[in-house]
Design an enzyme around this catalytic site. Structure first.
Site, PDB file in Angstrom:
ATOM      1  N   TYR A 280       0.583  -1.992  -0.160  1.00  0.00           N
ATOM      2  CA  TYR A 280      -0.066  -0.424   0.003  1.00  0.00           C
ATOM      3  C   TYR A 280       0.838   1.072  -0.263  1.00  0.00           C
ATOM      4  CZ  TYR A 280      -3.781   2.475   2.023  1.00  0.00           C
ATOM      5  OH  TYR A 280      -5.162   3.657   1.821  1.00  0.00           O
ATOM      6  N   TYR A 328      -1.880   4.502  -9.927  1.00  0.00           N
ATOM      7  CA  TYR A 328      -3.488   4.017 -11.068  1.00  0.00           C
ATOM      8  C   TYR A 328      -4.383   4.364 -10.217  1.00  0.00           C
ATOM      9  CZ  TYR A 328      -6.661   0.435 -11.141  1.00  0.00           C
ATOM     10  OH  TYR A 328      -8.080  -0.717 -11.913  1.00  0.00           O
TER      11      TYR A 328
END
Lengths: 383, 139
Positions: A280, A328
């Site tokens: 993450y 993204y």
């Protein structure tokens, strides 16, 4: 032989139909859009679901909105890794027969703010008393605080930190759904607007809208669904502190260091077994901390590891292959999108597919290094 | 300051800390059983769980542990400003701001010695801030 006779598989996985800027959809509907896409992916109806887990909204709201009558719910909400932790809790529930088919949903109108409650800071909380008075304004001024200490202790350079964003943009360039796809250089990163020294704009995550959902059931049923199942091999979870100022060590996440190794030992794998990795990345330093806390790199070595291209396309440890939160998408609680990319890689359907990916490790963070969840997945059942 | 900072609302467990800053003391707690010194305040020791703990006035000496310099606007701050983590001489780390110092990477050097200073916000709340330690101060 594992502790369980049975295993759990992910048999449905999908993101919202659109990602990015979605001004015509409330946060609740983003949950539902992702859930309906995941149900279609698995060939199921809401009435087939008997377990619901979510964060950001209440499982009560999600179950009611989708017309589900669950006999198991999990509302664990510890930030962006909540969905990894939901997977871990769902595995326990499924293997003990508390429910049979679990739906995990995420939706977040992070950019457009449609149907999204704005929580007021609580001035009596520990953060309200001992951090908020000193000028913190959101994650860019909190999550970033430890990194100067890391840079001094280990000699990480500004260029190496920028390289994290450069490499992830290389992956994003291969992904039509990525928000940012144009190639960037270290110079581009270092000349982008300063947000909170030493972090420039391109070292901070995007702010977008979107959602995702997963459907899990026991592995004995996994062959009954249209998509190739992805098996949950191991999981881990932990929390450290609600205050970044109180991390035990500014150069390591204790929650990463508990959740990650637990998931890998639970899965019975070593580092050399890992084909694909998601860490993450709300900010550029997170993959550096994650690589070291997971044990893929020694202390102080991850910056050079990334700079040398080991995690880039063609490298031996493909990392954040969707482009990550930096390129993204990042709606606020990004963990669901990392899980979705692991599932795509193990199904063999990722836009930037890693050839022969069989084992994926997916490490999430919650809060400002406050929590972590980790899921190890395999394309085949665990041996 | 062009506006007000979000101010703390003390709880029963933290009132002594905020009473202390108003009186010009940085108050920490020490476990009577294991001697662990800790922050933020709570009426038990986070190392050994003893409820036998004492409040004491810290030296106010610290060193700069880490920071960021925020470039985005905040109603209570003008220009770019550092949000700092300082490590107190007694061990605990806390968040604060560095005053009487340019808010630049060149001026804010990690591990530089600091000393506490107190900035009243209203009749009940005074914030502990830090400034570069005076020449010759024992740090």
């Amino acid at each position: 032989m594992t502790r369980y006779d049975k295993q759990v598989a992910i048999v449905g996985a999908a993101e919202t139909t659109e990602l990015g800027v979605i001004p015509d959809m409330s946060q609740l509907q983003l949950h539902a859009d992702a859930a309906l896409n995941a149900l279609a992916d698995a060939g199921l109806k809401p009435s087939d679901i008997d377990g619901v887990a979510t964060a950001g909204e209440s499982p009560t709201t999600i179950a009611h909105y989708l017309g589900i009558t669950p006999n198991w719910v999990d509302g664990t909400a510890v930030g962006g890794c909540s969905f990894m932790i939901h997977v871990r809790h769902a595995v326990a529930a499924l293997l003990t027969g508390q429910c049979h088919t679990v739906l995990i949903t995420h939706g977040e109108s992070g950019k457009s703010g449609i149907g999204r409650g704005r929580g007021r800071g609580n001035a009596t909380s520990l953060q309200g008393q001992f951090e908020a008075p000193f000028g913190v304004v959101g994650p860019p001024t909190m999550f970033t605080l430890p990194v100067l200490r890391y840079m001094k202790r280990y000699g990480l350079t500004h260029e190496q930190l920028a390289m994290v964003a450069v490499v992830q943009r290389q992956w994003a360039g291969m992904n039509p759904r990525a928000s940012k796809r144009e190639p960037i250089t270290v110079e581009d990163v270092l000349s982008s607007r300063m947000i909170a020294y030493p972090f420039h704009l391109l070292e901070c995550c995007l702010v977008t809208d979107g959602g995702g959902a997963l459907i899990l059931t026991t592995a004995d049923r996994a062959g009954d669904f249209p998509q190739p199942p992805v098996y949950v091999w191991g999981t881990g979870e932990s929390v450290e502190t609600p205050m970044v100022s109180q991390m035990a060590d500014l150069t390591s996440s204790r929650a990463f260091a508990v959740a990650g190794p637990r998931a890998m030992s639970d899965a019975g794998i070593s580092h050399s077994d890992v084909d694909h990795l998601m860490i993450y990345d709300a900010f550029a330093h997170l993959p550096i901390y994650g690589l070291e806390d997971l044990g893929f790199c020694g202390r102080g070595e991850a910056g050079a590891f990334i700079e040398e291209g080991h995690t880039a396309p063609g490298g031996e440890l493909p990392l954040n292959t969707n482009g990550g939160g930096l390129s993204y998408m990042h709606s606020g609680m990004y963990g669901m999108y990392a899980l979705q990319e692991s599932v795509r890689q193990l199904r063999g359907t990722a836009p930037a597919q890693v050839e022969g990916a069989e084992v994926s490790v997916c490490l999430g963070v919650g809060g400002m290094f406050g929590a972590s969840g980790c899921v190890v997945m395999g394309s085949q059942p665990k041996a | 300051m062009s506006g007000s900072r979000p101010l703390p609302e003390p709880t029963p467990e933290t009132q002594h800390f905020w009473d202390g800053t108003r009186a010009g003391e940085l108050r920490l707690q020490r476990c009577d059983d294991c001697a662990h010194v800790y922050f933020p305040p709570r009426p038990f020791c986070p190392a050994c769980a003893s409820r036998s703990v004492s409040v004491f006035a810290a030296s106010g000496r610290a060193r700069l542990d880490s920071y960021v310099i925020n470039h985005r606007p905040h109603p209570a701050f003008e220009g770019h400003y550092a949000i700092a983590l300082v490590e107190l001489e007694e061990g605990p780390r806390m968040m604060s701001n560095i005053v009487s110092c340019e808010q630049t990477p060149e001026a804010l050097v990690l591990d530089m010695p600091l000393e506490v200073t107190f900035e009243p916000q209203n009749d009940s709340i005074t914030l502990p801030l830090f400034r570069p330690a005076a020449e010759g101060s024992k740090t």
